[in-house]
Design a protein around this motif. Sequence first.
Motif, PDB file in Angstrom:
ATOM      1  N   CYS A  76       0.393 -74.456   6.724  1.00 47.78           N
ATOM      2  CA  CYS A  76      -0.921 -74.916   7.215  1.00 47.78           C
ATOM      3  C   CYS A  76      -1.496 -75.938   6.237  1.00 47.78           C
ATOM      4  N   HIS A  77      -0.610 -76.642   5.566  1.00 49.56           N
ATOM      5  CA  HIS A  77      -0.961 -77.653   4.568  1.00 49.56           C
ATOM      6  C   HIS A  77      -1.774 -78.782   5.193  1.00 49.56           C
ATOM      7  N   VAL A  78      -2.850 -79.174   4.522  1.00 47.59           N
ATOM      8  CA  VAL A  78      -3.657 -80.323   4.942  1.00 47.59           C
ATOM      9  C   VAL A  78      -4.107 -81.095   3.705  1.00 47.59           C
ATOM     10  N   TYR A  79      -4.544 -82.317   3.955  1.00 45.68           N
ATOM     11  CA  TYR A  79      -5.157 -83.133   2.913  1.00 45.68           C
ATOM     12  C   TYR A  79      -6.648 -83.211   3.226  1.00 45.68           C
ATOM     13  N   VAL A  80      -7.477 -82.727   2.318  1.00 44.31           N
ATOM     14  CA  VAL A  80      -8.923 -82.668   2.521  1.00 44.31           C
ATOM     15  C   VAL A  80      -9.561 -83.926   1.950  1.00 44.31           C
ATOM     16  N   GLU A  81     -10.481 -84.513   2.714  1.00 45.22           N
ATOM     17  CA  GLU A  81     -11.152 -85.711   2.208  1.00 45.22           C
ATOM     18  C   GLU A  81     -11.784 -85.417   0.853  1.00 45.22           C
ATOM     19  N   GLN A  82     -11.633 -86.353  -0.058  1.00 45.19           N
ATOM     20  CA  GLN A  82     -12.090 -86.171  -1.434  1.00 45.19           C
ATOM     21  C   GLN A  82     -13.583 -85.877  -1.529  1.00 45.19           C
ATOM     22  N   ARG A 134       2.783 -82.887  -2.127  1.00 41.02           N
ATOM     23  CA  ARG A 134       1.524 -82.323  -2.586  1.00 41.02           C
ATOM     24  C   ARG A 134       0.735 -83.430  -3.272  1.00 41.02           C
ATOM     25  N   LEU A 135      -0.509 -83.598  -2.839  1.00 38.81           N
ATOM     26  CA  LEU A 135      -1.409 -84.577  -3.442  1.00 38.81           C
ATOM     27  C   LEU A 135      -2.564 -83.841  -4.118  1.00 38.81           C
ATOM     28  N   CYS A 136      -3.397 -84.568  -4.817  1.00 42.65           N
ATOM     29  CA  CYS A 136      -4.524 -83.926  -5.507  1.00 42.65           C
ATOM     30  C   CYS A 136      -5.506 -83.274  -4.533  1.00 42.65           C
ATOM     31  N   ASN A 137      -5.505 -83.693  -3.281  1.00 39.25           N
ATOM     32  CA  ASN A 137      -6.411 -83.117  -2.284  1.00 39.25           C
ATOM     33  C   ASN A 137      -5.686 -82.201  -1.298  1.00 39.25           C
ATOM     34  N   SER A 138      -4.477 -81.764  -1.642  1.00 44.58           N
ATOM     35  CA  SER A 138      -3.729 -80.836  -0.799  1.00 44.58           C
ATOM     36  C   SER A 138      -4.356 -79.454  -0.866  1.00 44.58           C
ATOM     37  N   ARG A 139      -4.462 -78.822   0.289  1.00 44.61           N
ATOM     38  CA  ARG A 139      -4.948 -77.442   0.391  1.00 44.61           C
ATOM     39  C   ARG A 139      -4.221 -76.750   1.530  1.00 44.61           C
ATOM     40  N   LEU A 140      -4.252 -75.438   1.519  1.00 48.41           N
ATOM     41  CA  LEU A 140      -3.785 -74.654   2.654  1.00 48.41           C
ATOM     42  C   LEU A 140      -5.008 -74.378   3.510  1.00 48.41           C
ATOM     43  N   SER A 141      -4.936 -74.753   4.769  1.00 48.96           N
ATOM     44  CA  SER A 141      -6.125 -74.659   5.626  1.00 48.96           C
ATOM     45  C   SER A 141      -6.559 -73.223   5.881  1.00 48.96           C
ATOM     46  N   CYS A 142      -5.683 -72.249   5.654  1.00 50.99           N
ATOM     47  CA  CYS A 142      -6.076 -70.842   5.800  1.00 50.99           C
ATOM     48  C   CYS A 142      -7.051 -70.421   4.707  1.00 50.99           C
ATOM     49  N   GLN A 143      -7.123 -71.187   3.641  1.00 52.23           N
ATOM     50  CA  GLN A 143      -7.992 -70.857   2.513  1.00 52.23           C
ATOM     51  C   GLN A 143      -9.303 -71.637   2.518  1.00 52.23           C
ATOM     52  N   LEU A 144      -9.498 -72.464   3.527  1.00 53.51           N
ATOM     53  CA  LEU A 144     -10.688 -73.306   3.623  1.00 53.51           C
ATOM     54  C   LEU A 144     -11.625 -72.744   4.680  1.00 53.51           C
ATOM     55  N   VAL A 145     -12.735 -72.175   4.235  1.00 58.34           N
ATOM     56  CA  VAL A 145     -13.680 -71.517   5.134  1.00 58.34           C
ATOM     57  C   VAL A 145     -14.835 -72.468   5.422  1.00 58.34           C
ATOM     58  N   MET A 146     -15.109 -72.628   6.701  1.00 55.42           N
ATOM     59  CA  MET A 146     -16.145 -73.565   7.136  1.00 55.42           C
ATOM     60  C   MET A 146     -17.552 -72.982   7.000  1.00 55.42           C
ATOM     61  N   GLY A 147     -18.471 -73.888   6.740  1.00 58.32           N
ATOM     62  CA  GLY A 147     -19.896 -73.572   6.653  1.00 58.32           C
ATOM     63  C   GLY A 147     -20.663 -74.882   6.682  1.00 58.32           C
TER      64      GLY A 147
END
Length: 107
Positions: A49-55, A79-92
């Motif tokens: 579920c890898h994504v690149y999150v806007e800086q 993998r870039l400096c803004n790589s994240r696993l989207s399962c770990q990114l909680v929206m708010g």
Amino acid sequence: MPKIVFVSSDGSEETVAVDAGTSIMSAAQQHGIEGIVADCGGSCSCATCHVYVEQELADRFDPVGQFEDELLDTTACERLCNSRLSCQLVMGDHVDGVRVEIPESQM
């Protein structure tokens, strides 16, 4: 409701609104977003579920944990400096409008 802008590897975009507390991975699955496989269902054990999150908004999410950090070293795409696993990114509301780019491949 906070919004997420998903940017596919071909550059097309889709914006979805989700309830606060929803992970970006769950939002992608609920809205039929292509490219986020999520083999483990969000248990932070597969890196599909890898994504690149806007800086600009990346620092507003919880920091990368140990397991996520280890898994990010195994992603199919670089993998870039803004790589994240989207399962770990909680929206708010603090990340409303976040843009996430989906890599070309998860496997």
